[in-house]
Design an enzyme around this catalytic site. Structure first.
Site, short mmCIF file in Angstrom:
data_model
loop_
_atom_site.label_atom_id
_atom_site.label_comp_id
_atom_site.label_asym_id
_atom_site.label_seq_id
_atom_site.Cartn_x
_atom_site.Cartn_y
_atom_site.Cartn_z
N GLY A 92 0.93 -1.29 0.17
CA GLY A 92 0.06 0.02 0.03
C GLY A 92 0.80 1.24 0.03
CB ALA A 93 4.46 1.52 -0.49
CG ASP A 126 -5.95 -7.73 -4.19
OD1 ASP A 126 -5.71 -7.50 -3.02
OD2 ASP A 126 -7.11 -8.23 -4.51
CB VAL A 127 -1.57 -7.56 0.03
CG1 VAL A 127 -0.51 -6.75 -0.40
CG2 VAL A 127 -2.86 -6.81 0.44
CB SER A 186 -6.17 1.56 13.47
OG SER A 186 -7.13 2.65 13.94
CE1 TYR A 225 -8.70 0.41 8.70
CE2 TYR A 225 -9.26 1.57 10.89
CZ TYR A 225 -8.53 1.41 9.93
OH TYR A 225 -7.10 1.99 9.73
CB ALA A 226 -12.91 -1.99 15.36
CB ALA A 242 -9.47 -5.95 10.12
CE LYS A 243 -5.75 -1.00 10.32
NZ LYS A 243 -4.66 -1.31 9.32
#
Ligand code: NAP
Length: 253
Positions: free
Chosen positions: A13-14, A63-64, A142, A154-155, A157-158
């Site tokens: 994602g760079a 795509d990772v 995060s 998202y929570a 996953a993080k």
């Protein structure tokens, strides 16, 4: 402690945001950098900036979350740039919504990029790292891992990445590989700009309002995370493993 000059790092994602800043910083630290993002052409800005600064980088589109693509990307970097000693799992997406409005696709996409992607990339690089008896893996968690309205996917996953990080630290430690997570708070990037746009707030005002809630009274910038990543992947950080470092202008865990 001086860094060996020939280490190869991979940052996912760079093409922009935090990943681009991490890639630039690791190149400045003396590493050659595999710059992965969904679109290879989008990596040009990061790769060119590294080259202009006298470093060496390779753009790779992948795509990772795709097993074959992630493995091919690592193999290509190993062949064309050098066998990876450092991996920063940074690629990320948001699909925010309240639980009752969250689609299965929103859930699956976020879990796939962050968790499955970090798993696939880590599994691919560990083959090189265990052989070399040296490695540094950093996962982007995060403050949302602690819970955040509208971010159940998202929570999860993080938070999952934190357990993943600690487990890799336990499994891979005996091969000279450390694994740590950075949990950023509010960082000024396209991702946070998109959040402001989604809720209909001017990004500058959103940033200023958020800064007032942060103990150090300023927003975070990609370079703040790059600085932290630089430390965690350094040779001298070999006794730091399985940690989650909150980089949020104050305590958040
Ligand atoms: P960003 O500006 O949105 O950049 C994320 C990059 O990841 C984009 O270039 C994106 O490509 C790429 N990407 C998305 N899905 C991918 C995939 N499947 N394979 C490869 N690349 C993919 O985000 P950011 O703010 O720099 O965030 C970077 C990381 O830090 C993320 O993991 C994020 O969750 C985490 N983080 C950010 C903040 C913050 O405040 N910004 C806070 C805490 C944690 P496209 O442009 O093609 O989509």
């Amino acid at each position: 402690m001086p860094e060996p000059t020939q280490r190869t790092a991979i940052v996912t994602g760079a093409a922009r945001g935090i990943g681009a800043a991490v890639a630039l910083r690791l190149a400045a630290d003396g590493m050659q950098v595999g710059v992965i993002d969904l679109d290879e052409a989008a990596c040009a800005g990061t790769v060119d900036a590294i080259a202009r600064a006298g470093g060496r980088a390779l753009a790779v589109g992948a795509d990772v979350a795709d097993e074959a693509a992630a493995e091919a990307a690592v193999e290509r970097i190993a062949t064309q740039l050098g066998e990876p000693a450092v991996l920063v799992n940074n690629a990320g997406v948001l699909r925010d919504n309240l639980l009752f409005k969250m689609s299965v696709d929103d859930w699956d996409t976020v879990l796939a990029v962050h968790l499955r992607g970090s798993f696939l990339m880590s599994r691919a690089v560990q083959a090189y790292m265990t052989k070399a008896g040296y490695g540094r893996i950093v996962n982007l968690s995060s403050t949302s891992a602690l819970g955040n309205r509208g971010q159940a996917n998202y929570a999860a996953a993080k938070a999952g990445l934190q357990g993943f990080t600690k487990t890799l630290a336990i499994e891979l430690g005996k091969f000279g590989i450390t694994c740590n997570a950075i949990a950023p708070g509010f960082i000024v990037t396209d991702m946070t700009a998109a959040t402001a746009a989604r809720i209909g707030v001017d990004f500058e005002q959103f940033t200023q309002a958020t800064a007032k809630t942060i103990p150090v009274q300023r927003p975070g910038y990609p370079e703040d995370i790059a600085h932290t990543a630089s430390f965690l992947v350094s040779e001298g950080a070999g006794f730091v493993s399985g940690q989650v470092l909150y980089v949020a202008g104050g305590p958040r865990d």
